[in-house]
Write an enzyme that holds these catalytic residues in place. Structure first.
Site, short mmCIF file in Angstrom:
data_model
loop_
_atom_site.label_atom_id
_atom_site.label_comp_id
_atom_site.label_asym_id
_atom_site.label_seq_id
_atom_site.Cartn_x
_atom_site.Cartn_y
_atom_site.Cartn_z
N ASP A 111 0.86 -1.18 0.00
CA ASP A 111 0.00 0.00 0.00
C ASP A 111 0.90 1.24 0.00
O ASP A 111 1.70 1.42 0.92
CB ASP A 111 -0.87 -0.02 1.27
CG ASP A 111 -2.24 0.52 1.03
OD1 ASP A 111 -2.35 1.58 0.39
OD2 ASP A 111 -3.22 -0.10 1.49
N ASP A 213 -2.90 4.64 -2.40
CA ASP A 213 -3.90 5.29 -1.56
C ASP A 213 -4.29 6.67 -2.12
O ASP A 213 -3.41 7.47 -2.48
CB ASP A 213 -3.26 5.47 -0.17
CG ASP A 213 -4.26 5.79 0.90
OD1 ASP A 213 -5.15 4.97 1.13
OD2 ASP A 213 -4.14 6.86 1.52
N GLU A 255 -6.37 4.01 -5.90
CA GLU A 255 -7.66 4.31 -5.28
C GLU A 255 -8.10 5.69 -5.74
O GLU A 255 -7.41 6.68 -5.51
CB GLU A 255 -7.52 4.29 -3.75
CG GLU A 255 -8.84 4.47 -3.04
CD GLU A 255 -8.70 4.92 -1.58
OE1 GLU A 255 -9.63 4.68 -0.81
OE2 GLU A 255 -7.66 5.51 -1.22
N HIS A 329 -11.22 -2.37 3.38
CA HIS A 329 -11.13 -2.04 4.81
C HIS A 329 -11.87 -0.77 5.19
O HIS A 329 -11.88 -0.40 6.36
CB HIS A 329 -9.64 -1.91 5.16
CG HIS A 329 -8.99 -0.77 4.44
ND1 HIS A 329 -8.79 -0.80 3.07
CD2 HIS A 329 -8.56 0.43 4.86
CE1 HIS A 329 -8.24 0.35 2.71
NE2 HIS A 329 -8.09 1.11 3.76
N ASP A 330 -12.42 -0.06 4.22
CA ASP A 330 -13.16 1.18 4.50
C ASP A 330 -14.68 0.99 4.34
O ASP A 330 -15.44 1.94 4.52
CB ASP A 330 -12.74 2.29 3.52
CG ASP A 330 -11.29 2.70 3.66
OD1 ASP A 330 -10.76 2.66 4.80
OD2 ASP A 330 -10.67 3.08 2.64
C1 GLC Z 1 -7.72 5.72 1.91
C2 GLC Z 1 -7.63 4.51 2.79
C3 GLC Z 1 -8.23 4.83 4.12
C4 GLC Z 1 -7.42 5.96 4.73
C5 GLC Z 1 -7.36 7.17 3.79
C6 GLC Z 1 -6.29 8.12 4.21
O1 GLC Z 1 -9.03 6.05 1.60
O2 GLC Z 1 -8.23 3.42 2.17
O3 GLC Z 1 -8.24 3.74 4.99
O4 GLC Z 1 -7.99 6.37 5.94
O5 GLC Z 1 -7.05 6.79 2.48
O6 GLC Z 1 -5.03 7.55 4.03
#
Ligand code: GLC
Length: 561
Positions: A111, A213, A255, A329-330
């Site tokens: 990640d 991310d 993402e 995970h979100d």
């Molecule tokens: C992304 C991650 C999340 C995190 C955010 C800030 O959305 O998936 O878990 O809190 O970025 O890094």
């Protein structure tokens, strides 16, 4: 000499990549497997479960962050990009994980969290010390407004202003997430060079790629109010590709909450030299409330859900590539959000897996999804650990809204639903730890756990295993052309995939009751049932009656249709 006769135009050759046939499994290290009894999952724990993952059939693990971090956001706040958080293990453990995974045909995707660092990162410690520190420009600083307040009205994703005043220098720094996650300044070429150097250091250790991310935010231009899709975003990604992974055969997935089919083609188009694919979230966000967002999710509407999937399947049919996922995970657990956790837990979990895994794209499984793990039934805010949930709870209560309504929303769509420990067995704490887990185990672990499912060929786990295996053996699943049918039907999801002489027809009932469907003429077919969650079906007639949450896929030979 006569010219050779002109050849009929061939269908464009498929540009095959190894990750087209891969199924990725996301591990959230904190909640996966604890080897030392401290209540927090760790890398040796992951290694001890590699055989489990190999027998499931996945070939890539996406590891949520394992780097040194104060854990304000469970590792998405990194204070040393080349160190491993002590609660997760050591660099030697990580190298062993890569080697042991490789022996089992599994690659490790890391990640990459480079939109921001932790406020404990040495760069930020330096940067905040004075306005002329060489690291100052690694971050984004602004003077107070003319009235002496916030530089702008930008909000943090976790609630409240995106600016925090740093008393040392009297300026504000930007953080699109928590105040402990200051945003890096990607306009500074030194920042970019440091990130690329770090990425190469990990690539040299033999990793299989990166999940990136909130990558759509790195091109932000705050003074213009632009956060996602900034004007230089794609320049940065092309530069990153050139400077790091472009010469290596790895999987990269960005993402991008802001992604549209048009921008997805910029990220993942064949000739763009950016990423393999992006995560888009339209199937998630379209059911959020206009005002309260995910904290008051609306029931999902199948017609709208099918339209979103169909749009993405079609838009990236010839170029670019889709990622396929229900959960990460979100997000809340899929079977709780789209299925049925009471009467038809097993049937609906298998149905959801079937619909997703037989589309075109690379499927991602989130830990525990393969055994049908569900949302948590927490009753008090004290049971939650997630920074976003805790911040939002405070803001809701301060705004005079009902705390009970908030808990209801958090139980439906808060991030901790995905973060309760992996349920390995019916042993205490679901076999996750011999100690006291950092977050409570879902109380249903005695019935929902891996141990009872791996040897049961009718289990949710076995169904996932079969789907993963089918993708390895059927090109039509990997490359077949997607076509949706019965778009306006409110209860069933029907699509076909066609490649050369093969057609795969997928039917799924999203309801807890029988549904009888009149099938289009083109789909009155006979074939071989590749997978189903009831008994095998081998033909589709004028009408089909699907049982509660029934789903199946028929492989037909077009010449015999
Ligand atoms: C992304 C991650 C999340 C995190 C955010 C800030 O959305 O998936 O878990 O809190 O970025 O890094």
């Amino acid at each position: 000499m006569s010219q050779p006769a002109p050849q009929p135009l061939a269908t464009p050759a498929i540009d095959r990549k190894w990750w087209h046939t891969a199924t990725v499994y996301q591990v959230y290290p904190r909640s996966f497997c604890d080897s030392d009894g401290d209540g927090v999952g760790d890398i040796p724990g992951i290694i001890s479960r590699l055989d489990y993952l190999q027998s499931l059939g996945i070939t890539v693990i996406w590891l949520s962050p394992i780097f040194t971090s104060p854990m304000d956001d469970n590792g998405y706040d990194i204070s040393d990009y080349q160190g491993i958080a002590p609660e997760f293990g050591t660099l030697a453990d990580f190298d062993r994980l890569v080697a042991e995974a490789r022996k089992r045909g599994i690659g490790i995707v890391l990640d990459l969290v480079v939109n921001h660092t932790s406020d404990e990162h040495p760069w930020f410690r330096e940067a905040r010390s004075s306005t002329d520190n060489p690291y100052r420009d690694y971050y984004i600083w602004r003077r107070p407004s003319a009235e002496g307040g916030l530089p702008s009205a930008l909000e943090s994703t976790f609630g409240g202003p995106a600016w925090t005043l740093d008393p040392q220098t009297g300026e504000y720094y930007l953080h699109l997430f928590s105040r402990r996650q200051p945003d890096l300044n990607w306009e500074n070429p030194q920042v970019r060079a440091e990130v690329y150097r770090m990425m190469n250091w990990w690539l040299d250790r033999g990793i299989a790629g990166f999940r990136m991310d909130v990558i759509d935010l790195i091109g932000k231009q705050v003074d213009a109010g632009i956060t996602s899709d900034g004007p230089h975003l794609h320049d940065y990604l092309q530069e990153m590709n050139r400077e790091t992974f472009g010469s290596r055969d790895v999987l990269t997935v960005g993402e991008a909450w802001s992604a549209t089919p048009t921008s997805a083609l910029l990220y993942s188009g064949r000739d763009r030299r950016e990423l393999s694919m992006v995560f888009q979230f339209e199937h998630v966000t379209q059911f959020w409330d206009q005002t309260y967002g995910k904290w008051r999710p609306r029931p999902f509407d199948l017609i709208a859900l099918k339209a979103v999937f169909g749009k993405w399947q079609t838009a990236l049919a010839e170029d670019g590539w889709n990622s396929l996922f229900w959960v990460n995970h979100d997000l809340p657990r899929a079977v709780s959000r789209y299925g049925d956790t009471t009467g038809f837990h097993v049937e609906s979990a298998k149905m959801l897996a079937t619909v997703l895994h037989l589309m075109k794209g690379t499927p991602f499984i989130y830990q525990g999804e393969e055994i049908g793990m569900t949302n948590v039934p927490f009753t008090s805010i004290d049971q939650y650990k997630d920074i976003e949930t805790l911040n939002m709870h405070r803001l809701h209560v301060e705004a005079g809204l009902s705390p009970d309504d908030f808990i209801r929303g958090a139980n439906e769509s808060g991030r901790d639903n995905a973060r309760t420990p992996m349920q390995w067995s019916s042993a205490p704490q679901g076999g996750f730890t011999t100690g006291s887990p950092w977050i409570e185990v879902n109380p249903n672990f005695a019935t929902v756990n891996a141990e009872t499912q791996v040897d049961d060929d009718q289990s949710i786990w076995s169904h996932y295993r079969k789907l993963i295996d089918l993708r390895k053996h059927h090109q039509v699943i990997v490359y077949g052309r997607y076509q949706s049918w019965l778009d306006q039907h409110p209860d069933v999801f029907v699509y076909s995939r066609t490649l050369e002489g093969d057609r795969l027809v997928v039917l799924a009932n999203f309801r807890p009751h029988e549904v009888t469907v009149t099938m289009p003429d083109e789909l009155h077919v006979q074939g071989r049932c590749l997978i189903g969650n009831y008994t095998d079906m081998d033909r589709i007639g004028e009408t089909v009656t699907l049982r509660p949450y029934e789903a199946f896929a028929l492989l037909c030979d077009l010449e015999k249709v």
